[in-house]
Design a protein around this motif. Structure first.
Motif, PDB file in Angstrom:
ATOM      1  N   PRO A 287      -1.077  22.538 -15.764  1.00  0.00           N
ATOM      2  CA  PRO A 287      -1.799  23.434 -14.617  1.00  0.00           C
ATOM      3  C   PRO A 287      -0.548  24.343 -14.396  1.00  0.00           C
ATOM      4  O   PRO A 287      -0.633  25.409 -14.032  1.00  0.00           O
ATOM      5  N   LYS A 288       0.588  23.664 -13.676  1.00  0.00           N
ATOM      6  CA  LYS A 288       1.708  24.687 -13.725  1.00  0.00           C
ATOM      7  C   LYS A 288       1.558  25.471 -14.880  1.00  0.00           C
ATOM      8  O   LYS A 288       2.324  26.914 -14.112  1.00  0.00           O
ATOM      9  N   ILE A 289       1.923  25.236 -16.114  1.00  0.00           N
ATOM     10  CA  ILE A 289       2.042  26.602 -17.258  1.00  0.00           C
ATOM     11  C   ILE A 289       0.524  27.000 -17.542  1.00  0.00           C
ATOM     12  O   ILE A 289       1.398  28.212 -17.957  1.00  0.00           O
ATOM     13  N   ALA A 290      -0.486  26.771 -17.349  1.00  0.00           N
ATOM     14  CA  ALA A 290      -1.459  27.064 -17.350  1.00  0.00           C
ATOM     15  C   ALA A 290      -1.262  28.471 -16.113  1.00  0.00           C
ATOM     16  O   ALA A 290      -1.511  29.907 -16.824  1.00  0.00           O
ATOM     17  N   LYS A 291      -0.874  28.037 -14.810  1.00  0.00           N
ATOM     18  CA  LYS A 291      -0.792  29.480 -13.999  1.00  0.00           C
ATOM     19  C   LYS A 291       0.258  30.555 -14.344  1.00  0.00           C
ATOM     20  O   LYS A 291       0.203  31.435 -14.508  1.00  0.00           O
ATOM     21  N   LEU A 300       8.966  31.101 -15.746  1.00  0.00           N
ATOM     22  CA  LEU A 300       8.903  30.129 -15.525  1.00  0.00           C
ATOM     23  C   LEU A 300       7.921  28.892 -16.067  1.00  0.00           C
ATOM     24  O   LEU A 300       9.003  27.809 -16.089  1.00  0.00           O
ATOM     25  N   ALA A 301       8.141  29.652 -17.207  1.00  0.00           N
ATOM     26  CA  ALA A 301       7.171  28.809 -17.925  1.00  0.00           C
ATOM     27  C   ALA A 301       8.040  28.013 -18.795  1.00  0.00           C
ATOM     28  O   ALA A 301       8.143  26.376 -19.638  1.00  0.00           O
ATOM     29  N   TYR A 302       8.863  28.503 -19.587  1.00  0.00           N
ATOM     30  CA  TYR A 302       9.811  27.825 -20.342  1.00  0.00           C
ATOM     31  C   TYR A 302      10.843  27.192 -19.533  1.00  0.00           C
ATOM     32  O   TYR A 302      11.199  26.363 -19.952  1.00  0.00           O
ATOM     33  N   MET A 370       0.489  21.035 -25.016  1.00  0.00           N
ATOM     34  CA  MET A 370      -0.502  21.841 -23.549  1.00  0.00           C
ATOM     35  C   MET A 370       0.229  22.953 -23.796  1.00  0.00           C
ATOM     36  O   MET A 370      -0.681  23.921 -23.121  1.00  0.00           O
ATOM     37  N   TYR A 371       1.776  23.337 -24.599  1.00  0.00           N
ATOM     38  CA  TYR A 371       1.528  24.439 -24.434  1.00  0.00           C
ATOM     39  C   TYR A 371       0.713  25.581 -24.738  1.00  0.00           C
ATOM     40  O   TYR A 371       0.023  26.308 -24.750  1.00  0.00           O
ATOM     41  N   LEU A 372       0.449  24.789 -25.963  1.00  0.00           N
ATOM     42  CA  LEU A 372      -0.908  26.141 -26.693  1.00  0.00           C
ATOM     43  C   LEU A 372      -1.551  25.643 -25.596  1.00  0.00           C
ATOM     44  O   LEU A 372      -2.533  27.150 -26.200  1.00  0.00           O
ATOM     45  N   TYR A 373      -2.173  24.843 -25.754  1.00  0.00           N
ATOM     46  CA  TYR A 373      -3.558  24.863 -25.078  1.00  0.00           C
ATOM     47  C   TYR A 373      -3.839  25.633 -23.266  1.00  0.00           C
ATOM     48  O   TYR A 373      -4.459  26.792 -23.223  1.00  0.00           O
TER      49      TYR A 373
END
Length: 467
Positions: A287-291, A300-302, A370-373
């Motif tokens: 959820p953190k990466i998706a947001k 932030l995602a990286y 998860m990163y791809l999704y």
């Protein structure tokens, strides 16, 4: 993020420990016998569909769509109704034709074994309906970054099965497997109740009530269509691991008696670090990466990915060393009692070592998937998963000829390595090598050497002690 990972890991740890307790009691009661194979085969079907439709595909498709939705209440309930109707219909179909569906799982089994297993398949399959409700509610809780309830809830399933084993410990094997099957449904009901309580405590009940109250609009229908475009590739991507497990179980039915059980018990040990570490980290991270990606904040995602990568690698590396170098003492300690003898221990340990070869590749594949999704690249993740499945099946057929059940486990690890390589390539080799340039890489190598030597010495001591 680490607070979320810790709460998720702690909940999974309690769940897995009680699960091991359940399995220890089950091996004592049934051993690696025909009856254990019958029960595990019957329970395989709902687990297969649970992981394909409920836990993996649904969460990874629903979460990004739910985050982007402008009418979250209506969208959530509309999706729930669609899935629940399909799963209930499928459950009725399995109940009416249990023999047909059981034969799909074990095509090499004779009529007598199929007849013994079919009624159990019909009972066990209804667990899927309950666990989908749990998954739906759990995904809403994940959006609020509440992970503990879902991670912990499987404890209720384990407790229900443990109680059944205690109550029927002196019964014949047929009675025990029926008691276990009904206890699974009781455990599922307890999981649903736990999630409803958490939903109420988190103030999410209004989302469900609002979704039932208001009608769908054109915008929500468009969001449903978008969700469907993500879900079906996600089904394909997530189903490959379960299809591989399905095929392995079916291929094991061609091998010596007990092979299905060797795979199951070894996989239970493998799943402990995989769930506590890999699943816990990626579930908290998703959820953190998706947001972050939705807000176009790739920095932030990286940063979140970097922290998770090294935490995952270090903990999984330690688990691999312990699982491979201490395989026989671990199986002896957990399972060698009652009907489970020394030969079963050695066979299961061989399978466990082959599973552990793939622990880090599977963990990293899960992380980068998860990163791809999160980037809505569900179709690419599905293509990668299909390639890894094909590799897995080819090696399964080849290696089972000489290695038996251990060959099936090694083939799975090879498939996991292929999936990791292709997933990392799609995310970007530059990003991957940037992660490896961290100072943590030196600590990882030094720690691996030190713990490897320690575990090797400990294994030598324990083998002489127990044998």
């Amino acid at each position: 993020m680490f607070k979320s990972i810790f709460s998720n890991s702690f909940g999974i740890l309690i769940s897995r420990v009680t699960g091991l307790g359940r399995d220890i009691m089950m091996t004592s009661a049934l051993g690696a016998s025909v009856w254990s194979d019958v029960f595990l085969m019957a329970f395989k079907f709902p687990n297969l569909f649970r992981r394909i439709f409920a836990e993996g595909s649904f969460t990874q498709s629903f979460m990004p769509s739910y985050i982007a939705s402008n009418q979250k209440s209506v969208f959530a309930v509309a999706i729930f109704i669609r899935f629940m109707a399909f799963i209930v219909a499928l459950s009725f179909l399995v109940t009416i034709f249990p023999g047909f569906f059981t034969k799909l799982l074990a095509w090499d089994w004779g009529k007598e074994l199929i007849a013994q297993t079919a009624p159990l398949t019909a009972i066990n399959f209804w667990y899927l309906d309950l666990i989908f409700i749990v998954t739906f509610l759990g995904t809403l809780l994940q959006h609020k970054e509440h992970f503990f309830t879902t991670a912990f809830s499987t404890v209720w399933l384990n407790i229900a099965m443990i109680v059944a084993l205690i109550l029927f410990t002196n019964s014949d094997p047929a009675t025990i497997v029926y008691a276990l099957s009904f206890s699974i449904l009781i455990g599922g009901l307890l999981q649903v109740a736990t999630h409803l309580y958490a939903i109420r405590k988190q103030g999410l009940m209004k989302i469900l009530i609002g979704g039932w109250k208001y009608r769908r609009t054109k915008d929500v229908k468009a969001e449903e269509k978008k969700f469907s475009s993500l879900f079906f590739p996600s089904v394909l991507g997530n189903s490959t691991a379960q299809i591989a497990s399905f095929i392995d179980t079916s291929l094991a039915s061609f091998l010596a008696a007990g092979s299905v059980s060797y795979l199951f018990y070894a996989n239970r040990i493998f799943q402990l670090p995989f769930a506590i570490i890999a699943l816990a980290i990626t579930t908290a991270l998703f959820p953190k990466i998706a947001k972050a990606i939705k807000n176009d904040n790739h920095t932030l995602a990286y940063e979140n990915l970097h922290k998770s990568f090294w935490l995952l690698s270090a903990l999984l590396g330690l688990s691999v060393l312990g699982g491979m170098l201490l395989a026989e003492p671990i199986i002896w300690l957990l399972f060698e009692r009652g009907a489970f003898d020394i030969e079963d221990t050695r066979n299961t340990a061989d399978v466990l070592m082959m599973y552990m070869v793939g622990l880090i590749p599977f963990g990293l594949a899960k992380l980068f998937s998860m990163y791809l999704y999160a980037m809505h690249k569900h179709l690419m993740a599905a293509k990668i998963a299909v390639i890894s499945l094909v590799v897995n099946v080819i090696f399964s057929v080849i290696l089972m000829q000489s290695m038996g059940a251990a060959g099936l486990a090694l083939a799975g690890s090879i498939g996991g390595a292929v999936q990791m390589i292709l997933t990392v390539r799609e995310v970007g080799w530059k990003l991957f090598f940037d992660l490896l340039k961290s100072r943590y890489s030196l600590y990882f190598v030094a720690g691996t050497a030190a713990f490897g030597a320690a575990f090797y010495a400990l294994n030598d001591f324990l083998i002489h002690l127990i044998r």
